[in-house]
Design a protein around this motif. Structure first.
Motif, PDB file in Angstrom:
ATOM      1  N   PRO A  81       0.701  -1.154  -0.094  1.00 18.34           N
ATOM      2  CA  PRO A  81      -0.039   0.037  -0.018  1.00 18.34           C
ATOM      3  C   PRO A  81       0.853   1.256  -0.195  1.00 18.34           C
ATOM      4  N   PHE A  82       2.228   1.055  -0.324  1.00 14.88           N
ATOM      5  CA  PHE A  82       2.952   2.171   0.144  1.00 14.88           C
ATOM      6  C   PHE A  82       3.448   3.085  -0.946  1.00 14.88           C
ATOM      7  N   THR A  83       2.719   3.335  -2.064  1.00 10.95           N
ATOM      8  CA  THR A  83       3.499   4.135  -3.203  1.00 10.95           C
ATOM      9  C   THR A  83       3.936   5.548  -2.865  1.00 10.95           C
ATOM     10  N   LEU A  84       3.349   5.926  -1.631  1.00 12.77           N
ATOM     11  CA  LEU A  84       3.799   7.463  -1.394  1.00 12.77           C
ATOM     12  C   LEU A  84       5.187   7.349  -0.586  1.00 12.77           C
ATOM     13  N   ALA A  85       5.787   6.221  -0.414  1.00 13.31           N
ATOM     14  CA  ALA A  85       7.164   6.358   0.157  1.00 13.31           C
ATOM     15  C   ALA A  85       8.360   7.258  -0.469  1.00 13.31           C
ATOM     16  N   GLY A  86       8.296   7.530  -1.530  1.00 13.25           N
ATOM     17  CA  GLY A  86       8.987   8.386  -2.092  1.00 13.25           C
ATOM     18  C   GLY A  86       8.480  10.078  -1.694  1.00 13.25           C
ATOM     19  N   ARG A  87       7.521  10.120  -1.355  1.00 12.17           N
ATOM     20  CA  ARG A  87       7.045  11.569  -1.107  1.00 12.17           C
ATOM     21  C   ARG A  87       7.469  11.687   0.200  1.00 12.17           C
ATOM     22  N   THR A  88       8.400  12.158   0.307  1.00 12.21           N
ATOM     23  CA  THR A  88       8.814  12.790   1.948  1.00 12.21           C
ATOM     24  C   THR A  88       8.369  14.291   2.320  1.00 12.21           C
ATOM     25  N   ASN A  89       8.689  14.554   3.533  1.00 10.10           N
ATOM     26  CA  ASN A  89       8.423  15.933   3.765  1.00 10.10           C
ATOM     27  C   ASN A  89       7.010  16.225   3.674  1.00 10.10           C
ATOM     28  N   GLN A  90       6.366  15.318   3.798  1.00  7.64           N
ATOM     29  CA  GLN A  90       4.714  15.482   3.874  1.00  7.64           C
ATOM     30  C   GLN A  90       4.112  14.925   5.069  1.00  7.64           C
ATOM     31  N   THR A  91       3.131  15.540   5.550  1.00  9.53           N
ATOM     32  CA  THR A  91       2.074  15.250   6.689  1.00  9.53           C
ATOM     33  C   THR A  91       0.860  15.073   6.007  1.00  9.53           C
ATOM     34  N   SER A 141      12.832  -0.207   4.427  1.00 13.86           N
ATOM     35  CA  SER A 141      13.561   0.861   5.384  1.00 13.86           C
ATOM     36  C   SER A 141      13.015   2.115   4.686  1.00 13.86           C
ATOM     37  N   ALA A 142      12.835   2.499   3.436  1.00 14.64           N
ATOM     38  CA  ALA A 142      12.594   3.774   2.793  1.00 14.64           C
ATOM     39  C   ALA A 142      11.186   3.970   3.300  1.00 14.64           C
ATOM     40  N   VAL A 143      10.263   3.068   3.601  1.00 14.73           N
ATOM     41  CA  VAL A 143       8.845   3.380   4.033  1.00 14.73           C
ATOM     42  C   VAL A 143       8.873   3.721   5.406  1.00 14.73           C
ATOM     43  N   VAL A 144       9.712   2.915   6.437  1.00 19.85           N
ATOM     44  CA  VAL A 144       9.655   2.987   7.633  1.00 19.85           C
ATOM     45  C   VAL A 144      10.324   4.356   7.927  1.00 19.85           C
ATOM     46  N   ARG A 145      11.190   4.904   7.329  1.00 15.88           N
ATOM     47  CA  ARG A 145      11.976   5.983   7.418  1.00 15.88           C
ATOM     48  C   ARG A 145      11.039   7.179   7.536  1.00 15.88           C
ATOM     49  N   VAL A 146       9.910   7.245   6.690  1.00 12.20           N
ATOM     50  CA  VAL A 146       8.960   8.537   6.484  1.00 12.20           C
ATOM     51  C   VAL A 146       8.007   8.444   7.153  1.00 12.20           C
ATOM     52  N   LEU A 147       7.586   7.250   8.165  1.00 14.48           N
ATOM     53  CA  LEU A 147       6.293   7.199   8.847  1.00 14.48           C
ATOM     54  C   LEU A 147       6.249   8.273   9.716  1.00 14.48           C
ATOM     55  N   GLY A 148       7.294   8.933  10.357  1.00 14.72           N
ATOM     56  CA  GLY A 148       7.396   9.936  11.048  1.00 14.72           C
ATOM     57  C   GLY A 148       6.777  11.346  10.468  1.00 14.72           C
ATOM     58  N   GLU A 149       7.179  11.446   9.116  1.00 15.22           N
ATOM     59  CA  GLU A 149       6.749  12.555   8.495  1.00 15.22           C
ATOM     60  C   GLU A 149       5.338  12.585   8.067  1.00 15.22           C
ATOM     61  N   TRP A 150       4.732  11.279   7.558  1.00 11.63           N
ATOM     62  CA  TRP A 150       3.540  11.045   7.262  1.00 11.63           C
ATOM     63  C   TRP A 150       2.492  11.185   8.441  1.00 11.63           C
ATOM     64  N   ASP A 191      16.607  -5.564   9.310  1.00 15.18           N
ATOM     65  CA  ASP A 191      17.516  -4.705  10.489  1.00 15.18           C
ATOM     66  C   ASP A 191      17.663  -3.367  10.008  1.00 15.18           C
ATOM     67  N   VAL A 192      17.750  -2.982   8.830  1.00 12.06           N
ATOM     68  CA  VAL A 192      17.828  -1.659   8.358  1.00 12.06           C
ATOM     69  C   VAL A 192      16.747  -0.884   8.560  1.00 12.06           C
ATOM     70  N   ALA A 193      15.373  -1.424   8.309  1.00 12.53           N
ATOM     71  CA  ALA A 193      14.153  -0.589   8.459  1.00 12.53           C
ATOM     72  C   ALA A 193      13.967  -0.555  10.039  1.00 12.53           C
ATOM     73  N   VAL A 194      14.321  -1.523  10.883  1.00 10.74           N
ATOM     74  CA  VAL A 194      14.286  -1.114  12.379  1.00 10.74           C
ATOM     75  C   VAL A 194      15.150   0.009  12.849  1.00 10.74           C
ATOM     76  N   GLY A 195      16.421   0.110  12.146  1.00 10.04           N
ATOM     77  CA  GLY A 195      17.318   1.155  12.433  1.00 10.04           C
ATOM     78  C   GLY A 195      16.573   2.291  12.059  1.00 10.04           C
ATOM     79  N   GLN A 196      16.121   2.304  10.928  1.00 12.22           N
ATOM     80  CA  GLN A 196      15.376   3.844  10.448  1.00 12.22           C
ATOM     81  C   GLN A 196      14.356   4.075  11.337  1.00 12.22           C
ATOM     82  N   LEU A 197      13.724   3.359  11.918  1.00  9.94           N
ATOM     83  CA  LEU A 197      12.672   3.675  12.847  1.00  9.94           C
ATOM     84  C   LEU A 197      13.201   4.205  14.307  1.00  9.94           C
TER      85      LEU A 197
END
Length: 416
Positions: free
Chosen positions: A293-303, A321-330, A346-352
């Motif tokens: 469900p995450f095609t918006l992963a590349g759209r960073t800096n969006q709330t 990891s790219a998706v997990v990285r931007v969860l805080g922005e979404w 492991d990389v995704a957990v690190g990003q979180l």
């Protein structure tokens, strides 16, 4: 009349008032029944607290002593055989007292239900199959104004009970209707009947489960005008697709929702795009989605969802990891996050853990994710957030010693 009977009567007479329940707890404490008194007080406080706040999380996860409802099943009023009911043991209590029952036979229940409603503040009924005359009697019972939720667990086409409830002047507090088998072609007719009745003005939740027929017609039957109080919808295993989700968005239903459950549906890549209209959304459960469900992963800096506090993505794949990285922005206000069984790397957990969500997180579920050494070490070296109430730890079978260290570190925030 004994003091206990008088206090119980006050609770039954004022179901929505916490004061009689707290007075009863004081009475129990004076008699030496401190454990049940604490349970009542804690359960009342839990009902007042949002599910993602620390107290609620610790209570729900069993981290508060005396919070286990199973320990107080013997405090539920004894059910007399000829009542033909049983306590719904999946969640029998509400605010410390028995509230939910399963009706086995409606005919005999109607003959004796008054005694049950006198004995406990019952407000939730799971209802069986019954003929029309029984439903007509049901809709005219003097205790019906106490009922806030009904569940049709074994009925795929509850036409008679819905029509009777829609016409009843006594269903004045009904707020939630659950259809556990929503696979009948008649479901759109039932939804339309509710939408065109006084129930539309008071319902807060509509819940559908297991049904693939006429889903589009059900959505359309909800109408294109807002329901004054509807804020919680569940479509679980209902065959929802991107197209049908767009129908929900275009109808305006999503705009007013506070809670939404879309679990186990073949929803595709545009999930969050369609949900962007849901700015009031506080809790989203989207377990076991069929597609990424995450095609918006590349759209960073969006709330995307500033008010979302609880997100459950259990059993959903594709969380790189790219998706997990931007969860805080979404979801900048997120406090409760479930990523259980999502094949996290492991990389995704690190990003979180390095992202903006971790310092504010209250509840995090990482269970059934098999991390390697680097991911576990990241958890071992991270600073524990001040408000973290519970964390579900990942699978550490390949690194048993590290797993033991994790359990030690998070000992007061995890029950293994």
């Amino acid at each position: 009349m004994s003091d206990r009977d008088a206090l119980t009567g006050a609770i039954v007479a004022a179901q929505s008032d916490d004061l009689p329940r707290l007075v009863f707890a004081d009475y129990l404490e004076e008699l030496g029944d401190e454990s049940y008194a604490r349970f009542i007080r804690g359960h009342v406080e839990r009902a007042r607290t949002a599910a993602w706040e620390p107290f609620a999380v610790r209570w729900d996860r069993g981290l508060i002593p005396g919070a286990d409802p199973n320990a107080f099943r013997d405090r539920l009023p004894k059910v007399v055989d000829d009542w033909n009911v049983e306590w719904d043991l999946t969640a029998p209590f509400r605010r410390g007292f028995g509230s939910a029952v399963r009706v086995r036979d409606l005919y005999t229940f109607l003959d004796t239900a008054g005694a049950l409603f006198d004995a406990a503040p019952v407000c939730e009924l799971s209802l069986p199959t019954a003929p029309l005359d029984a439903w007509r009697r049901f809709a005219n019972q003097t205790w019906l104004p106490r009922v806030t939720a009904v569940r049709f667990a074994g009925l795929s086409t509850p036409i008679e009970p819905i029509r009777c409830l829609c016409e009843s002047p006594l269903a004045t507090r009904l707020e939630d209707i659950y259809f556990d088998r929503a696979n009948s072609p008649a479901m759109p007719e039932l939804v339309a009947a509710i939408a065109n009745s006084p129930l539309r003005q008071q319902l807060r939740g509509l819940h559908f489960r297991i049904g693939f027929e006429s889903v589009q017609e059900m959505i359309q039957a909800c109408g294109w005008e807002p329901w004054p109080k509807l804020e919680n919808i569940s479509f679980v295993t209902m065959g929802l697709t991107d197209f049908l989700l767009r129908e929900m968005r275009d109808s305006g239903i999503l705009e007013q929702l506070v809670e939404l459950n879309l679990s186990d549906n073949p929803i595709g890549v545009r999930l969050f795009e369609f949900l962007r209209a849901s700015q009031r959304l506080r809790s989203l459960t989207a377990r076991k989605l069929t597609y990424e469900p995450f095609t918006l992963a590349g759209r960073t800096n969006q709330t995307l969802f500033p008010n979302l506090r609880q997100l459950d993505l259990t059993d959903t794949t594709g969380l790189d990891s790219a998706v997990v990285r931007v969860l805080g922005e979404w979801f900048p206000g997120l406090k409760s996050l479930s990523l259980a069984h999502t094949n996290l790397s492991d990389v995704a957990v690190g990003q979180l853990l390095d992202g903006p969500l971790w310092p504010q997180i209250v509840e995090l579920d990482l269970t059934e994710n098999r991390l390697d050494r680097s991911g576990i070490e990241k958890l071992l070296t991270c600073e524990i957030p001040e408000n973290l109430a519970w964390i579900g730890l990942p699978d550490c079978q390949k690194n048993v010693d590290f797993g033991d260290s994790l359990r030690v570190k998070f000992a007061d925030r995890n029950l293994s």
